[in-house]
Write a protein that holds these residues in place. Sequence first.
Motif: not given
Length: 105
Positions: A1-27
């Motif tokens: 495991m790396s020493g990066n505090k952000e990687e260790e915080d489970p909230r970051i993973h939770g937030i990332k899973t909520k971001i919707r990726v829309v391919p090919d938008f707006p082009k």
Amino acid sequence: MSGNKEEEDPRIHGIKTKIRVVPDFPKKGIMFQDITTVLLDPKAFKDTIDLFVERYRDKNISVVAGIEARGFLFGPPIALAIGAKFVPLRKPKKLPGSYTCIPFI
């Protein structure tokens, strides 16, 4: 495991899973990162604000400036939580009165 505090915080993973990726938008070829899905999830939205507040609370910040759209959504609650003013940044003539915004180009 790396020493990066952000990687260790489970909230970051939770937030990332909520971001919707829309391919090919707006082009074609652009992978649009839609944060509307974060805003619709109270826990993810709160976690996002909390992470910013924890990072900046003790930095003696007196003003938080938010660039239109996303900055208007995240800036005010962060500013309130750290006891700072909020200044919206917007393109010239998009808000009434010179005192309501600081223009940027």
